[in-house]
Design an enzyme around this catalytic site. Structure first.
Site, PDB file in Angstrom:
ATOM      1  N   CYS A   1       0.815  -1.227   0.000  1.00 43.98           N
ATOM      2  CA  CYS A   1       0.000   0.000   0.000  1.00 43.98           C
ATOM      3  C   CYS A   1       0.846   1.274   0.000  1.00 43.98           C
ATOM      4  O   CYS A   1       0.354   2.339  -0.377  1.00 43.98           O
ATOM      5  CB  CYS A   1      -0.934   0.016   1.196  1.00 43.98           C
ATOM      6  SG  CYS A   1      -2.206  -1.253   1.137  1.00 43.98           S
TER       7      CYS A   1
ATOM      8  N   GLN B   1      -4.817  -8.627   5.928  1.00 41.15           N
ATOM      9  CA  GLN B   1      -5.075  -7.311   6.478  1.00 41.15           C
ATOM     10  C   GLN B   1      -6.256  -7.302   7.449  1.00 41.15           C
ATOM     11  O   GLN B   1      -6.238  -6.581   8.453  1.00 41.15           O
ATOM     12  CB  GLN B   1      -5.314  -6.324   5.342  1.00 41.15           C
ATOM     13  CG  GLN B   1      -6.441  -6.709   4.407  1.00 41.15           C
ATOM     14  CD  GLN B   1      -6.569  -5.746   3.242  1.00 41.15           C
ATOM     15  OE1 GLN B   1      -6.146  -4.609   3.325  1.00 41.15           O
ATOM     16  NE2 GLN B   1      -7.151  -6.211   2.146  1.00 41.15           N
TER      17      GLN B   1
ATOM     18  N   ARG C   1     -19.833   9.321   1.268  1.00 43.38           N
ATOM     19  CA  ARG C   1     -21.260   9.025   1.347  1.00 43.38           C
ATOM     20  C   ARG C   1     -21.958  10.088   2.191  1.00 43.38           C
ATOM     21  O   ARG C   1     -21.804  10.131   3.409  1.00 43.38           O
ATOM     22  CB  ARG C   1     -21.478   7.636   1.947  1.00 43.38           C
ATOM     23  CG  ARG C   1     -20.971   6.507   1.061  1.00 43.38           C
ATOM     24  CD  ARG C   1     -21.251   5.141   1.684  1.00 43.38           C
ATOM     25  NE  ARG C   1     -20.992   4.067   0.752  1.00 43.38           N
ATOM     26  CZ  ARG C   1     -19.821   3.453   0.618  1.00 43.38           C
ATOM     27  NH1 ARG C   1     -18.797   3.840   1.356  1.00 43.38           N
ATOM     28  NH2 ARG C   1     -19.662   2.478  -0.256  1.00 43.38           N
TER      29      ARG C   1
ATOM     30  N   SER D   1     -11.136   0.805   4.317  1.00 47.94           N
ATOM     31  CA  SER D   1     -10.906   1.627   3.125  1.00 47.94           C
ATOM     32  C   SER D   1     -11.677   1.072   1.946  1.00 47.94           C
ATOM     33  O   SER D   1     -11.964  -0.122   1.869  1.00 47.94           O
ATOM     34  CB  SER D   1      -9.413   1.679   2.799  1.00 47.94           C
ATOM     35  OG  SER D   1      -8.888   0.370   2.620  1.00 47.94           O
TER      36      SER D   1
ATOM     37  N   HIS E   1      -8.998   4.095  -1.548  1.00 41.65           N
ATOM     38  CA  HIS E   1      -7.596   3.667  -1.421  1.00 41.65           C
ATOM     39  C   HIS E   1      -7.178   2.919  -2.684  1.00 41.65           C
ATOM     40  O   HIS E   1      -7.176   1.689  -2.723  1.00 41.65           O
ATOM     41  CB  HIS E   1      -7.484   2.780  -0.185  1.00 41.65           C
ATOM     42  CG  HIS E   1      -6.127   2.212   0.079  1.00 41.65           C
ATOM     43  ND1 HIS E   1      -4.952   2.742  -0.443  1.00 41.65           N
ATOM     44  CD2 HIS E   1      -5.746   1.133   0.849  1.00 41.65           C
ATOM     45  CE1 HIS E   1      -3.927   2.011  -0.014  1.00 41.65           C
ATOM     46  NE2 HIS E   1      -4.387   1.038   0.762  1.00 41.65           N
TER      47      HIS E   1
ATOM     48  N   CYS F   1       0.332   2.178   6.696  1.00 41.36           N
ATOM     49  CA  CYS F   1       0.609   0.771   6.973  1.00 41.36           C
ATOM     50  C   CYS F   1       0.744   0.037   5.643  1.00 41.36           C
ATOM     51  O   CYS F   1       0.112   0.400   4.655  1.00 41.36           O
ATOM     52  CB  CYS F   1      -0.491   0.157   7.823  1.00 41.36           C
ATOM     53  SG  CYS F   1      -2.154   0.276   7.131  1.00 41.36           S
TER      54      CYS F   1
ATOM     55  N   GLY G   1       1.757  -3.989   3.634  1.00 41.97           N
ATOM     56  CA  GLY G   1       1.903  -5.427   3.745  1.00 41.97           C
ATOM     57  C   GLY G   1       3.287  -5.821   4.232  1.00 41.97           C
ATOM     58  O   GLY G   1       4.275  -5.182   3.914  1.00 41.97           O
TER      59      GLY G   1
END
Length: 385
Positions: A89, A159, A214, A240, A341, A371, A373
């Site tokens: 990420c 995750q 939203r 995300s 994301h 953060c 992986g």
């Protein structure tokens, strides 16, 4: 001492899964921001030394070094090379680091850092599954390693499991997470309505604004959702969003600033990356931030704005608790829970928003962390000029 300056930063709107950007080739998304970046800075594209892009799941339209493909798809000079980075990420935040390090080393003067990802077209982890199937492999990238099993056993490595572990360890309730997620949506809607994203966005066709926020969400709607894992605390509302998009920055040396008549908007003050428990995976921003503050001599109170990727609400809530950061300075325009994301592009997307918001508010220092992986986290501190 050498400096690495940020000259400009742009991004596409972020599309929802199956939304307005779903059919866009990821190289075309990357090309779109690259053309806009070159046009807005006025830099001769032939003067660019390298293009460093982040992208995960490099298969199909995202394969074949998409940094290079995006540059060429933009109609830009063939003599300029490109390289693609995968630090999960944090891939395009790492692209910023590599670009800045090239400039700071004196080996390059103008480097583009960016990222692109179409998750509607290439779902997360699709690449590893597609590559493994013809080989008859069914285990994931960790489980088949005897060395990994000897060190970490057979614990789940994903995750969602990591986010649940964080929520449990820091005693973060589902209500806490939903309150945070609702605030993310409200901040993102307010930012959009008041034009805070206007200067950083490059509309793509009919997509002129981020599709994720939203307006009609509520605490009651979030509370009605089923957990992602039976018995767990996480729901889609505190996670995300699957997204599509691209972003890019131009970094320059002092020599390039003089040669091209550029006006720097910020300087890179600090770059670092740290790792920790890969099973819990998502808590690395906590030690990574502590490391960065120690290296710079800054306190968390000296940081005017923070962008920490909202992979999941507990990631940010645990980080806030451990760092003592003021929540009013963190993700002030919402985060990935509301805005999305697009994996390989998010690092540069967050940096783009951080730069523009520092300018809007008059802040001096901005800190970005994510953060990643494998239990990793990049930290970048920039100083507005």
């Amino acid at each position: 001492m050498a400096e690495a300056y940020i000259i400009d930063a742009l991004r596409t709107p972020v599309g929802r899964r199956g939304g307005g950007l779903a059919a866009a080739h990821p190289a075309d998304l990357g090309a779109h921001v690259l053309k806009a970046l070159m046009a807005r800075t006025g830099v001769d594209p032939a003067a660019v030394d390298d293009v460093v892009f982040g992208c995960l799941d490099a298969v199909g339209p995202q394969a074949g070094d998409i940094a290079r493909t995006s540059w060429l798809a933009a109609g830009l000079p063939e003599e300029v090379p490109g390289v693609t980075v995968d630090r999960q990420c944090g891939s395009s935040q790492q692209a910023v680091h590599f670009a800045a390090q090239a400039v700071l080393s004196g080996t390059q003067d103008l480097v583009v850092a960016g990222g692109t990802q179409n998750m509607s077209m290439i779902p997360i982890a699709f690449a590893s599954r597609r590559a493994a199937e013809p080989l008859g492999l069914t285990e994931g990238p960790f489980a088949g390693s005897t060395g990994w099993r000897a060190r970490y056993g057979d614990q789940p490595v994903d995750q969602f499991h990591g986010a649940e572990l964080i929520a449990e360890q820091w005693n973060i309730s589902r209500t806490d997470m939903e309150e945070y997620a609702l605030r993310s949506h409200r901040r993102a809607v307010h930012a959009a309505d008041t034009g805070r994203f206007a200067r950083e966005l490059v509309p793509y066709g009919d997509v002129t604004a981020d599709e994720g926020p939203r307006r009609d969400t509520s605490a009651a709607k979030m509370a009605a959702l089923a957990p992602v894992v039976s018995g767990g605390r996480l729901t889609a509302a505190v996670s995300s969003q699957v997204s599509d998009g691209a972003a890019a920055l131009l970094l320059a040396s002092e020599q390039a600033v003089r040669d091209h008549g550029l006006t720097p908007r910020a300087r890179v003050h600090h770059l670092s990356v740290r790792g920790e428990d890969p099973v819990r995976m998502l808590s690395a921003p906590i030690p990574a931030t502590a490391h960065a503050l120690k290296k710079t001599g800054l306190t968390i109170d000296a940081i005017d704005l923070v962008e920490i990727n909202e992979a999941f609400a507990p990631v940010v809530l645990a980080w806030l608790e451990e760092t003592g950061a003021d929540p009013a300075r963190v993700n002030v325009n919402g985060g990935a829970i509301a805005l999305g994301h697009p994996l390989g592009a998010t690092g540069c997307k967050l940096m783009t928003t951080l730069l523009h918001e520092l300018e809007r508010t008059g802040g001096r220092y901005g800190l970005q962390t994510m953060c990643e992986g494998g239990g990793q986290a990049n930290v970048t501190v920039i100083e507005r000029l």
